[in-house]
Scaffold this motif. Structure first.
Motif, PDB file in Angstrom:
ATOM      1  N   PRO A   1       0.826  -1.214   0.000  1.00  0.00           N
ATOM      2  CA  PRO A   1       0.000   0.000   0.000  1.00  0.00           C
ATOM      3  C   PRO A   1       0.859   1.263   0.000  1.00  0.00           C
ATOM      4  CG  PRO A   1      -0.831  -1.587   1.599  1.00  0.00           C
ATOM      5  CD  PRO A   1       0.477  -2.120   1.116  1.00  0.00           C
ATOM      6  N   LEU A   2       0.363   2.302  -0.633  1.00  0.00           N
ATOM      7  CA  LEU A   2       1.143   3.535  -0.758  1.00  0.00           C
ATOM      8  C   LEU A   2       1.496   4.141   0.592  1.00  0.00           C
ATOM      9  CD1 LEU A   2      -0.475   5.379  -3.812  1.00  0.00           C
ATOM     10  CD2 LEU A   2       1.826   4.431  -3.645  1.00  0.00           C
ATOM     11  N   ASP A   3       0.568   4.073   1.565  1.00  0.00           N
ATOM     12  CA  ASP A   3       0.875   4.674   2.866  1.00  0.00           C
ATOM     13  C   ASP A   3       2.015   3.918   3.553  1.00  0.00           C
ATOM     14  OD1 ASP A   3      -0.699   2.433   3.179  1.00  0.00           O
ATOM     15  OD2 ASP A   3      -1.747   3.182   4.951  1.00  0.00           O
ATOM     16  N   VAL A   4       2.100   2.624   3.315  1.00  0.00           N
ATOM     17  CA  VAL A   4       3.204   1.831   3.864  1.00  0.00           C
ATOM     18  C   VAL A   4       4.510   2.176   3.146  1.00  0.00           C
ATOM     19  CG1 VAL A   4       4.143  -0.502   4.090  1.00  0.00           C
ATOM     20  CG2 VAL A   4       1.740  -0.061   4.640  1.00  0.00           C
ATOM     21  N   LEU A   5       4.458   2.258   1.831  1.00  0.00           N
ATOM     22  CA  LEU A   5       5.651   2.594   1.067  1.00  0.00           C
ATOM     23  C   LEU A   5       6.157   3.989   1.418  1.00  0.00           C
ATOM     24  CD1 LEU A   5       4.693   1.125  -2.432  1.00  0.00           C
ATOM     25  CD2 LEU A   5       6.375   0.228  -0.821  1.00  0.00           C
ATOM     26  N   ARG A   6       5.235   4.876   1.744  1.00  0.00           N
ATOM     27  CA  ARG A   6       5.655   6.231   2.134  1.00  0.00           C
ATOM     28  C   ARG A   6       6.497   6.182   3.405  1.00  0.00           C
ATOM     29  NH1 ARG A   6       1.120   8.180   1.805  1.00  0.00           N
ATOM     30  NH2 ARG A   6       1.285   9.120  -0.257  1.00  0.00           N
ATOM     31  N   VAL A   7       6.091   5.369   4.358  1.00  0.00           N
ATOM     32  CA  VAL A   7       6.853   5.222   5.599  1.00  0.00           C
ATOM     33  C   VAL A   7       8.195   4.556   5.327  1.00  0.00           C
ATOM     34  CG1 VAL A   7       6.888   4.138   7.879  1.00  0.00           C
ATOM     35  CG2 VAL A   7       4.768   5.150   7.020  1.00  0.00           C
ATOM     36  N   LEU A   8       8.172   3.482   4.521  1.00  0.00           N
ATOM     37  CA  LEU A   8       9.414   2.785   4.196  1.00  0.00           C
ATOM     38  C   LEU A   8      10.392   3.698   3.464  1.00  0.00           C
ATOM     39  CD1 LEU A   8       7.984  -0.666   3.032  1.00  0.00           C
ATOM     40  CD2 LEU A   8       9.291  -0.227   5.118  1.00  0.00           C
ATOM     41  N   ALA A   9       9.863   4.587   2.618  1.00  0.00           N
ATOM     42  CA  ALA A   9      10.726   5.513   1.897  1.00  0.00           C
ATOM     43  C   ALA A   9      11.483   6.414   2.864  1.00  0.00           C
ATOM     44  CB  ALA A   9       9.895   6.359   0.922  1.00  0.00           C
ATOM     45  N   GLN A  10      10.801   6.866   3.911  1.00  0.00           N
ATOM     46  CA  GLN A  10      11.471   7.704   4.903  1.00  0.00           C
ATOM     47  C   GLN A  10      12.563   6.916   5.633  1.00  0.00           C
ATOM     48  OE1 GLN A  10      11.133  10.959   5.207  1.00  0.00           O
ATOM     49  NE2 GLN A  10       9.634  10.899   3.542  1.00  0.00           N
ATOM     50  N   GLY A  11      12.280   5.655   5.916  1.00  0.00           N
ATOM     51  CA  GLY A  11      13.292   4.818   6.548  1.00  0.00           C
ATOM     52  C   GLY A  11      14.490   4.595   5.646  1.00  0.00           C
ATOM     53  N   LEU A  12      14.223   4.428   4.343  1.00  0.00           N
ATOM     54  CA  LEU A  12      15.322   4.223   3.404  1.00  0.00           C
ATOM     55  C   LEU A  12      16.203   5.455   3.296  1.00  0.00           C
ATOM     56  CD1 LEU A  12      13.506   2.230   0.575  1.00  0.00           C
ATOM     57  CD2 LEU A  12      15.434   1.446   1.956  1.00  0.00           C
ATOM     58  N   VAL A  13      15.603   6.641   3.398  1.00  0.00           N
ATOM     59  CA  VAL A  13      16.403   7.871   3.380  1.00  0.00           C
ATOM     60  C   VAL A  13      17.408   7.848   4.529  1.00  0.00           C
ATOM     61  CG1 VAL A  13      16.355  10.370   3.648  1.00  0.00           C
ATOM     62  CG2 VAL A  13      14.633   9.246   2.251  1.00  0.00           C
ATOM     63  N   LYS A  14      16.924   7.505   5.707  1.00  0.00           N
ATOM     64  CA  LYS A  14      17.807   7.469   6.879  1.00  0.00           C
ATOM     65  C   LYS A  14      18.874   6.381   6.726  1.00  0.00           C
ATOM     66  CE  LYS A  14      14.176   9.198   9.923  1.00  0.00           C
ATOM     67  NZ  LYS A  14      13.268   8.920  11.058  1.00  0.00           N
ATOM     68  N   LEU A  15      18.471   5.254   6.178  1.00  0.00           N
ATOM     69  CA  LEU A  15      19.413   4.153   6.004  1.00  0.00           C
ATOM     70  C   LEU A  15      20.510   4.530   5.016  1.00  0.00           C
ATOM     71  CD1 LEU A  15      20.148   1.182   6.567  1.00  0.00           C
ATOM     72  CD2 LEU A  15      18.588   0.539   4.718  1.00  0.00           C
ATOM     73  N   VAL A  16      20.121   5.063   3.854  1.00  0.00           N
ATOM     74  CA  VAL A  16      21.098   5.410   2.827  1.00  0.00           C
ATOM     75  C   VAL A  16      21.989   6.556   3.303  1.00  0.00           C
ATOM     76  CG1 VAL A  16      21.375   6.309   0.493  1.00  0.00           C
ATOM     77  CG2 VAL A  16      19.658   4.556   0.936  1.00  0.00           C
ATOM     78  N   GLN A  17      21.395   7.551   3.953  1.00  0.00           N
ATOM     79  CA  GLN A  17      22.184   8.661   4.492  1.00  0.00           C
ATOM     80  C   GLN A  17      23.243   8.149   5.464  1.00  0.00           C
ATOM     81  OE1 GLN A  17      19.095  11.234   6.095  1.00  0.00           O
ATOM     82  NE2 GLN A  17      19.607  12.830   4.625  1.00  0.00           N
ATOM     83  N   SER A  18      22.825   7.267   6.350  1.00  0.00           N
ATOM     84  CA  SER A  18      23.742   6.732   7.347  1.00  0.00           C
ATOM     85  C   SER A  18      24.880   5.965   6.696  1.00  0.00           C
ATOM     86  CB  SER A  18      22.990   5.811   8.317  1.00  0.00           C
ATOM     87  OG  SER A  18      23.881   5.152   9.181  1.00  0.00           O
ATOM     88  N   LEU A  19      24.565   5.188   5.683  1.00  0.00           N
ATOM     89  CA  LEU A  19      25.589   4.363   5.052  1.00  0.00           C
ATOM     90  C   LEU A  19      26.597   5.198   4.275  1.00  0.00           C
ATOM     91  CD1 LEU A  19      23.353   1.426   3.781  1.00  0.00           C
ATOM     92  CD2 LEU A  19      24.760   1.507   5.832  1.00  0.00           C
TER      93      LEU A  19
END
Length: 538
Positions: free
Chosen positions: A253-271
């Motif tokens: 669902p889009l609302d789930v993907l929206r949350v995951l996208a924010q998590g991916l930003v933090k993950l990629v930034q950290s890496l």
């Protein structure tokens, strides 16, 4: 839970563009649907990555794992004694008679070791013995060692077939595993998350069940604490994100993907900012593939990735190893398959200027293919977007790949050239002559792949039409180039093609540009194609 997979229909992309006068004939008005079809067919790298992920679904035995676990936990353990492997019946007998904590550790350790065999692990035997319920119950026992052994055993069970994974899910493993994924013990957290990632990676149906059991909330909790975890733990988090974004039938669902996208930003930034703390390439690779899966969907799903702010970080992967460049290219190529606004966002990231040195230095055909695919998607955009590709000096590279690359790269390059002549202005189409594309086009007429031949013939035909209409003084030069490079001979041979479309294109080019004024050649060619013998005339 009901294990009937739901299907969500995708909205059809309906995108039309205003064209001026005669140039309308060059525009491919169904470009995005066609590009999405090609994206599905062009998924070699994703399939390779999936194969690599499958290898992560088995956790091998570490001989001194008990000592490591005891040293890092606050649980006081007696000195480790050599353990004897218990049979399933012996384990059932012990667990059925008010076992002590040490009894449970011995039983679940024995199960875990059996299930960690690299060849033919006895997953079905454990399921049929009824010990799945015992493993699930062990997840809530107030003993970190018992929880750890049970989570490890379940990880190996859900690394098996879909049927084996469903058996564990129906036994109630998902929710307690997700609870343990946020455990204060990093070892328990990592092992439980590994099992959850296996479940989510099995199918869209099981991914949705993980979402229902608050798996997304667990991931978002963990991504806030990346600096506290080992490389192995962060790798598991990145891989879990990848599996949560992977499946497309249906997409999450889009609302789930929206949350995951924010998590991916933090993950990629950290890496990217903490690469010395997390140097593991597999971590960064899985994180980037997760973003590529997020962008592999309809426009509204791609927009989520753009809005999240993750894409500027993805472009930075162009400077890293090629196994990181591949998912970065895939991600941007996916974005470029969207509407013109999404395509423009790729250009605005400055990726075109980065492609030239990348394409010039790479020896990887898969990287070259992905570059051509990305460029072909951008060329399928507006006139301004096509001009951005030309201004970046990418057309000579595409032509060179079209002439000298391997077959898969040539095929992607053929789409780029075809998109150019179908959607470009006359001046942009004429750039093919300025970049000496004719020899490459004539050479490609000797190919046997029907799709590539179709692209080549369409490119040649529309190039000739554009030159005839607006650069008539150059038409004779163009026709001479075609003939000198064997193009006319190839066109005549292609009139014998079994493909009706190839025959029609070759016949049309010859009759329009290479026939005598009296049309005699046209009549002869048509007669050759006829199934009826011409009458003899003496």
């Amino acid at each position: 839970m009901a294990l009937n997979e739901a299907k969500i229909p995708r909205d059809n992309v309906d995108e039309t563009k205003e064209e001026v006068g005669r140039l309308q004939q060059y525009k491919n008005l169904t470009k995005h649907e066609e590009l999405r079809r090609r994206r599905t067919e062009c998924s070699v790298e994703i399939r390779k990555q999936k194969g690599a992920d499958m290898m992560m679904k088995r956790r091998n035995i570490v001989d001194d794992v008990e000592e490591e676990f005891a040293s890092e936990s606050e649980v006081d353990e007696p000195k480790k004694q050599p353990t004897v492997r218990l049979s399933n019946d012996e384990i059932k007998s012990i667990l059925s008679n008010n076992p002590s904590e040490n009894d449970m550790i011995r039983c679940f350790e024995s199960l875990r070791k059996s299930l960690s065999k690299t060849k033919n692990p006895p997953i079905d035997e454990v399921i049929q013995s009824g010990l799945l319920i015992a493993l699930v119950q062990a997840l809530t026992v107030q003993s970190e060692r018992v929880q750890y052994e049970a989570a490890w055993a379940l990880t190996n069970i859900v690394s098996g077939t879909t049927e084996q994974t469903i058996a564990a899910v129906e036994a109630g493993a998902t929710a307690p595993l997700i609870q343990l994924a946020v455990h204060s013990s990093s070892q328990i957290s990592e092992q439980a998350l590994w099992a959850v990632a296996n479940i989510a990676g099995d199918s869209a149906q099981l991914r949705d069940y993980v979402i229902k059991c608050h798996g997304v909330e667990a991931l978002m909790f963990l991504v806030e604490k990346l600096e506290q975890f080992t490389d192995s733990h962060v790798r598991t988090i990145a891989w879990a994100f990848s599996n949560m974004c992977r499946h497309k039938n249906p997409n999450a669902p889009l609302d789930v993907l929206r949350v995951l996208a924010q998590g991916l930003v933090k993950l990629v930034q950290s890496l990217l900012s903490c690469c010395f703390q997390h140097p593991d390439i597999q971590v960064r690779q899985d994180a980037c593939w997760a973003v590529s899966y997020l962008t592999d969907g309809p426009d509204e799903q791609i927009q989520l990735a753009c809005d999240s702010g993750v894409l500027p970080h993805i472009v930075k992967y162009f400077k890293h190893a090629e196994n990181l460049v591949a998912p970065a290219l895939r991600t941007l190529g996916n974005v470029a398959t969207g509407n013109d606004s999404l395509t423009q966002s790729v250009i605005d990231l400055g990726c075109l200027k980065r492609l030239v040195p990348l394409m010039e230095k790479t020896k990887s055909s898969s990287i070259t293919k992905e570059c051509c695919w990305l460029i072909s998607n951008i060329i399928a955009g507006t006139h301004a977007q096509i001009q951005s590709v030309l201004d970046a000096k990418l057309l000579p590279l595409i032509i060179n790949i079209f002439q000298y690359g391997d077959h898969k790269c040539q095929f992607e390059a053929s789409w780029a050239l075809s998109n150019l002549v179908q959607g470009g202005t006359v001046n942009q189409i004429y750039a093919l002559m300025e970049c000496n594309a004719v020899p490459a086009l004539c050479q490609a007429l000797k190919q046997t792949n029907t799709d590539m031949l179709t692209n080549t013939l369409e490119t040649l035909s529309l190039l000739m039409t554009a030159v005839q209409d607006c650069y008539s003084q150059e038409l004779e030069v163009l026709l001479d180039q075609v003939e000198e490079n064997g193009g006319l001979d190839a066109l005549e041979r292609l009139q014998e093609s079994q493909s009706e479309r190839i025959y029609e294109l070759a016949y049309s080019i010859i009759t329009q540009f290479f026939t005598d004024d009296d049309g005699a050649n046209a009549e002869n060619n048509l007669a050759t194609r006829s199934d009826h013998d011409a009458p003899w005339s003496f």
